[in-house]
Scaffold this motif. Structure first.
Motif, PDB file in Angstrom:
ATOM      1  N   ALA A 254      44.467  47.965  45.895  1.00 15.12           N
ATOM      2  CA  ALA A 254      42.885  47.688  45.171  1.00 15.12           C
ATOM      3  C   ALA A 254      41.755  47.196  46.410  1.00 15.12           C
ATOM      4  O   ALA A 254      40.713  47.576  46.515  1.00 15.12           O
ATOM      5  N   LEU A 255      42.315  46.147  47.193  1.00 18.27           N
ATOM      6  CA  LEU A 255      41.335  45.626  48.284  1.00 18.27           C
ATOM      7  C   LEU A 255      41.002  46.854  49.335  1.00 18.27           C
ATOM      8  O   LEU A 255      40.096  47.056  49.516  1.00 18.27           O
ATOM      9  N   HIS A 256      41.912  47.711  49.804  1.00 19.53           N
ATOM     10  CA  HIS A 256      42.067  48.566  50.625  1.00 19.53           C
ATOM     11  C   HIS A 256      40.916  49.729  50.107  1.00 19.53           C
ATOM     12  O   HIS A 256      39.945  50.305  50.836  1.00 19.53           O
ATOM     13  N   LYS A 257      41.223  50.073  48.846  1.00 17.86           N
ATOM     14  CA  LYS A 257      40.429  51.202  48.159  1.00 17.86           C
ATOM     15  C   LYS A 257      38.999  50.720  47.997  1.00 17.86           C
ATOM     16  O   LYS A 257      38.030  51.511  47.952  1.00 17.86           O
ATOM     17  N   SER A 258      38.933  49.347  47.660  1.00 19.36           N
ATOM     18  CA  SER A 258      37.425  48.760  47.526  1.00 19.36           C
ATOM     19  C   SER A 258      36.650  48.967  48.714  1.00 19.36           C
ATOM     20  O   SER A 258      35.382  49.192  48.769  1.00 19.36           O
ATOM     21  N   VAL A 259      37.309  48.564  49.787  1.00 15.47           N
ATOM     22  CA  VAL A 259      36.682  48.630  51.159  1.00 15.47           C
ATOM     23  C   VAL A 259      36.303  50.023  51.456  1.00 15.47           C
ATOM     24  O   VAL A 259      35.278  50.245  51.966  1.00 15.47           O
ATOM     25  N   ARG A 260      37.155  51.045  51.131  1.00 14.70           N
ATOM     26  CA  ARG A 260      37.033  52.488  51.563  1.00 14.70           C
ATOM     27  C   ARG A 260      35.888  52.806  50.687  1.00 14.70           C
ATOM     28  O   ARG A 260      35.202  53.851  51.069  1.00 14.70           O
TER      29      ARG A 260
ATOM     30  N   LEU B  74      35.676  41.844  48.285  1.00 16.92           N
ATOM     31  CA  LEU B  74      35.791  40.233  48.038  1.00 16.92           C
ATOM     32  C   LEU B  74      36.853  39.764  46.834  1.00 16.92           C
ATOM     33  O   LEU B  74      37.456  38.632  46.949  1.00 16.92           O
ATOM     34  N   TYR B  75      36.397  40.155  45.904  1.00 11.94           N
ATOM     35  CA  TYR B  75      37.083  39.802  44.539  1.00 11.94           C
ATOM     36  C   TYR B  75      38.628  40.158  44.885  1.00 11.94           C
ATOM     37  O   TYR B  75      39.541  39.308  44.518  1.00 11.94           O
ATOM     38  N   TRP B  76      39.147  41.251  45.192  1.00  9.68           N
ATOM     39  CA  TRP B  76      40.666  41.476  45.704  1.00  9.68           C
ATOM     40  C   TRP B  76      41.216  40.649  46.643  1.00  9.68           C
ATOM     41  O   TRP B  76      42.182  39.990  46.553  1.00  9.68           O
ATOM     42  N   PHE B  77      40.305  40.214  47.706  1.00 12.97           N
ATOM     43  CA  PHE B  77      40.682  39.390  48.755  1.00 12.97           C
ATOM     44  C   PHE B  77      40.984  38.145  48.138  1.00 12.97           C
ATOM     45  O   PHE B  77      41.867  37.489  48.641  1.00 12.97           O
ATOM     46  N   ALA B  78      39.965  37.494  47.200  1.00 12.79           N
ATOM     47  CA  ALA B  78      40.245  36.219  46.639  1.00 12.79           C
ATOM     48  C   ALA B  78      41.288  36.116  45.711  1.00 12.79           C
ATOM     49  O   ALA B  78      42.300  35.199  45.827  1.00 12.79           O
ATOM     50  N   ARG B  79      41.868  37.181  45.096  1.00 12.09           N
ATOM     51  CA  ARG B  79      42.715  37.390  44.178  1.00 12.09           C
ATOM     52  C   ARG B  79      44.173  37.036  45.143  1.00 12.09           C
ATOM     53  O   ARG B  79      44.972  36.455  44.352  1.00 12.09           O
ATOM     54  N   MET B  80      44.275  37.742  46.138  1.00 15.96           N
ATOM     55  CA  MET B  80      45.316  37.621  46.839  1.00 15.96           C
ATOM     56  C   MET B  80      45.496  36.467  47.571  1.00 15.96           C
ATOM     57  O   MET B  80      46.746  35.672  47.572  1.00 15.96           O
ATOM     58  N   LEU B  81      44.489  35.579  48.209  1.00 16.61           N
ATOM     59  CA  LEU B  81      44.258  34.269  48.534  1.00 16.61           C
ATOM     60  C   LEU B  81      44.805  33.434  47.521  1.00 16.61           C
ATOM     61  O   LEU B  81      45.709  32.303  47.781  1.00 16.61           O
ATOM     62  N   THR B  82      44.122  33.346  46.192  1.00 18.75           N
ATOM     63  CA  THR B  82      44.364  32.484  45.326  1.00 18.75           C
ATOM     64  C   THR B  82      46.100  32.608  44.959  1.00 18.75           C
ATOM     65  O   THR B  82      46.695  31.644  44.503  1.00 18.75           O
TER      66      THR B  82
END
Length: 437
Positions: A255-261, A269-277
């Motif tokens: 999800a993060l990769h495809k959102s960046v693409r 940023l949302y999926w990045f934060a989801r992975m960090l949390t």
């Protein structure tokens, strides 16, 4: 999940306290909430039951969505004897006993529905052990897994079972479940509207978790209704479901990769934060961000890769949580950068061509000739030194003599690659002019 609705049944151990989740266990398939795509009249299980042709199944879904309950109720619907085992606690000796008992039961005229929880935890040999008993009808297998069956289960097992996908419960499903719980408790939860919604969100799509939270809230003695802040001080928010080695890990990084693409910085940023949390290692994210810069941005923005490496280095120097901000800024930069996979595509095409052409040597005119023998063989003969040529470009062939010149790198009209495309077209025209000359 194994416990959703009002069962109407009584505890066999009279007087023993029963958890709310157990008291609300469904007694019929039409009482299960949130899985209409599997249980509806025109859905796979609905059609199997109406036609009387139930096959072996793999139920794939997150925790607390009804896998155990559905398996148990399927046994009731089909008059099969229900046997439940867990792959975590069951070895081959126990499996042999289960199969032998099922064989004896079948000889006496009754089939067996064998429910295997966490079936993905069985190894290949254990999974293979199910096959002959599935094929001869000794058991009807219903396996439950939270992991992607395509990766975790043997192809032979998958070919003999239908995979049904159960979804996490949405807020409307959880609200229906909360209303059932209030009816069973014979009182409303002491929560304001926003606090009630916050409680549902804490369950994170898990019905069993919601019932456990409701049981806690219902036990409180409070005056009036609690607001969101008061609820937060009394309940620890349930950690988001995240397994760094499991299927959810790959879903979120995808999800993060495809959102960046897709050039969506907010989603990225949302999926990045989801992975960090969820507890993901920021170094893993730094590596994946650098990969995105190389694969999806490339030379459309040559600075993107440097931004990622600098953010990675900043994280290593600052650590968490301050260093994570640098990675978050890299996420935003990548999402807004012009995109091109021309370099990535060109590289893959070059690798394919290299494998196809094998050991074809370079043309002799671009080989060095440090010895007389090599000169006699034509090494270096007629090499055109580009700096001496008009426009600093000789236009000579640099591919093997037996290889037709391909087009591997095709830049796009975006970002810095627009300039690279202009340069490429310029050299192509010069090369064509040299060839004519």
């Amino acid at each position: 999940m194994a416990d959703l609705f009002d069962s109407g049944g009584k505890d066999e151990a009279k007087g023993a306290p029963r958890p709310l989740a157990d008291r609300l266990r469904p007694q019929r398939l039409d009482q299960v909430i949130g899985q209409e795509q599997v249980l509806g009249p025109d859905a796979p299980l609905g059609i199997m039951l109406s036609s009387g042709s139930l096959s072996s199944l793999i139920l794939w879904g997150p925790p607390g969505v009804g896998k155990t309950t559905i398996a148990r109720l399927l046994a009731d619907e089909t008059d099969l004897h229900f046997v439940q085992i867990s792959a975590i606690f069951t070895g081959m000796p126990e499996l042999r006993k289960v199969f032998e008992t099922a064989r004896m039961r079948r000889a006496n005229g009754q089939g067996t529905l064998l429910f295997v929880d966490e079936i993905h935890r069985f190894n290949k040999a254990q999974q293979d052990g199910f096959l002959p008993h599935m094929e001869d009808g000794t058991i009807l297998l219903v396996g439950a897994t939270t992991e992607n069956p395509s990766f975790e289960l043997n192809a032979a097992v998958l070919s003999r079972a239908q995979v049904l996908v159960l979804k996490r419960l949405d807020l409307s499903d959880l609200e229906r479940l909360a209303q059932r719980a209030e009816k069973e408790l014979d009182r409303a939860l002491p929560l304001t509207g926003p606090a009630r919604e916050a409680l549902l969100e804490m369950a994170d799509g898990d019905g069993r978790a919601l019932l456990n939270l409701i049981e806690q809230v219902a036990a409180w003695r409070v005056e009036g209704k609690l607001d969101t802040d008061a609820l937060a001080t009394r309940l620890m928010k349930r950690a988001a479901k995240y397994d760094k080695s499991g299927d959810e890990h790959y879903n979120l990084i995808s999800a993060l990769h495809k959102s960046v693409r897709g050039s969506d910085p907010d989603a990225a940023l949302y999926w990045f934060a989801r992975m960090l949390t969820g507890g993901e290692d920021p170094r893993y994210l730094a590596r994946r961000l650098t990969r995105m810069a190389v694969e999806d941005i490339g030379l459309a923005d040559p600075q993107a890769q440097a931004v990622c490496l600098q953010a990675w280095e900043t994280y290593e120097r600052l650590g968490s949580p301050e260093g994570e901000l640098a990675l978050g800024q890299a996420v935003t930069y990548l999402a807004l950068a012009p995109k091109s996979n021309a370099g990535y595509t060109g590289f893959k095409a070059a690798m394919a061509l290299a494998q196809k052409t094998g050991s074809e040597p370079p043309p002799k005119h671009i080989l060095n000739a440090p010895t007389k023998l090599m000169k006699d063989q034509g090494y270096g003969a007629d090499y055109a030194y580009d700096h001496d040529a008009e426009d600093g470009f000789s236009g000579q062939n640099y591919f093997p003599d037996g290889v037709r010149r391909p087009v591997l790198y095709q830049p796009v009209e975006r970002g810095f690659e627009r300039e690279l495309k202009r340069r490429l077209e310029y050299f192509s025209k010069l090369r064509a002019r040299r060839e004519k000359g």
